[in-house]
Design an enzyme around this catalytic site. Structure first.
Site, short mmCIF file in Angstrom:
data_model
loop_
_atom_site.label_atom_id
_atom_site.label_comp_id
_atom_site.label_asym_id
_atom_site.label_seq_id
_atom_site.Cartn_x
_atom_site.Cartn_y
_atom_site.Cartn_z
N GLY A 12 0.81 -1.21 0.00
CA GLY A 12 0.00 0.00 0.00
C GLY A 12 0.85 1.26 0.00
O GLY A 12 0.52 2.25 0.66
N ALA A 13 1.93 1.25 -0.76
CA ALA A 13 2.91 2.34 -0.71
C ALA A 13 2.72 3.35 -1.83
O ALA A 13 3.69 3.85 -2.39
CB ALA A 13 4.32 1.77 -0.74
N ASN A 90 1.62 -2.20 5.38
CA ASN A 90 0.96 -0.90 5.52
C ASN A 90 -0.42 -0.84 4.86
O ASN A 90 -1.28 -0.07 5.29
CB ASN A 90 1.86 0.19 4.92
CG ASN A 90 1.15 1.51 4.78
OD1 ASN A 90 0.93 2.22 5.75
ND2 ASN A 90 0.76 1.84 3.54
N SER A 144 -3.29 0.33 14.72
CA SER A 144 -3.95 1.61 15.00
C SER A 144 -4.29 1.68 16.48
O SER A 144 -4.55 0.64 17.11
CB SER A 144 -5.24 1.75 14.18
OG SER A 144 -5.96 2.90 14.57
N TYR A 157 -13.14 -1.71 10.43
CA TYR A 157 -11.75 -1.25 10.55
C TYR A 157 -11.21 -1.52 11.95
O TYR A 157 -10.11 -2.05 12.12
CB TYR A 157 -11.69 0.24 10.23
CG TYR A 157 -10.30 0.83 10.29
CD1 TYR A 157 -9.37 0.60 9.27
CD2 TYR A 157 -9.90 1.64 11.36
CE1 TYR A 157 -8.10 1.14 9.33
CE2 TYR A 157 -8.63 2.18 11.42
CZ TYR A 157 -7.74 1.93 10.40
OH TYR A 157 -6.47 2.47 10.45
N VAL A 158 -11.99 -1.14 12.98
CA VAL A 158 -11.56 -1.37 14.36
C VAL A 158 -11.32 -2.85 14.61
O VAL A 158 -10.31 -3.24 15.23
CB VAL A 158 -12.61 -0.81 15.34
CG1 VAL A 158 -12.30 -1.24 16.77
CG2 VAL A 158 -12.68 0.71 15.25
N ILE A 190 -3.41 10.76 11.65
CA ILE A 190 -2.29 11.02 10.74
C ILE A 190 -2.74 12.05 9.71
O ILE A 190 -3.83 11.93 9.14
CB ILE A 190 -1.82 9.75 10.00
CG1 ILE A 190 -1.56 8.60 10.97
CG2 ILE A 190 -0.56 10.04 9.18
CD1 ILE A 190 -1.24 7.28 10.27
#
Length: 258
Positions: A12-13, A90, A144, A157-158, A190
């Site tokens: 995912g860069a 990532n 996270s 997501y959590v 972020i």
């Protein structure tokens, strides 16, 4: 340079934090394998890196939720370089706008397939390359702070990031006796391009939530990742390094802690 001549894969860069992590390793002497889920994303990521005058990278297209694409990517990496020294997991599906009571189960699963299953699949293939190497390797997962302090309307997501916590510990104890270290960086807020869509009021409120008063940059996260990947952390494995300006330490933001 800490990573001179190392071969590093960053998933995912192609934007935001992923670009920052890739740039950090390139600047410190590594050859970086830049992963993205599509040709368009990879082209955009390459343009960002080139704009920083960074050229020591190679593009690898793969949707990490698809095991066939993951296996193909690693076959290409092994054929081109013969080894892999560092893996940075990532890539993530943010799972935005998904309310618990209306979220279709397939959308829940879609997030987990990228964030959790994808991390597992990429790590497993990386380990197959790393284990025969004399120098073994290092894996750093991106988690996270929401894995322990949930946020609203982000159940998938959590949940996925909670899974990354557990996966990191499990990988670490299974792989440590075989010479591979596994750790995790857990960011909070972020600064990304998504902030461009936020109102000044929302940005102000977010910053008031942070004890240090400022969100992390991609550079802040990259430095934490690089530390865990470096020899300075050679006796650290199975750990969770939180980079969130103190959010996880507080019960309530100062203005409502009455």
């Amino acid at each position: 340079m800490r990573f001179k001549d190392k071969i590093v894969l960053v998933t995912g860069a192609t934007r935001n934090t992923g670009i920052g992590i890739a740039a950090q390793f390139i600047r410190e002497g590594a050859t970086v394998c830049v992963n993205g889920s599509s040709k368009e994303n990879l082209e955009a990521g390459a343009a960002h890196l080139n704009a920083m005058d960074l050229i020591n990278f190679h593009l690898f297209e793969a949707d990490i939720s698809d095991i066939d694409q993951v296996v193909s990517m690693f076959e290409q990496i092994k054929q081109k370089f013969g080894r892999l020294d560092i893996l940075i997991n990532n890539a993530a599906n943010q799972g935005l706008g998904m309310k618990f009571d209306t979220m279709p189960s397939e959308d829940f699963l879609k997030v987990l397939k990228v964030n959790l299953l994808g991390t597992f699949q990429v790590s497993q293939q990386a380990v197959k390359i790393m284990l025969p190497q004399k120098s073994k390797g290092v894996i750093v997962n991106l988690g996270s702070n929401v894995s322990t302090r949930a946020i609203h309307d982000r159940t998938a997501y959590v949940t996925s990031k909670g899974g990354i916590d557990a996966l990191t510990r499990s990988m670490a104890i299974d792989l440590a006796p075989r010479g591979i270290r596994v750790n995790m960086v857990a960011p909070g807020y972020i600064l990304t391009d998504r902030w461009e869509e936020l109102s000044p009021e929302v940005i102000k409120r977010r910053r008031e939530n942070i004890p240090l008063g400022i969100e992390a940059t991609s550079g802040d996260i990259s430095e934490a990742v690089a530390f865990l990947a470096s020899d300075a952390a050679k006796n650290i494995s199975g750990e969770r390094l939180v980079v969130d300006g103190g959010c996880s330490a507080q019960h309530l933001p100062m203005d409502i802690d009455l």
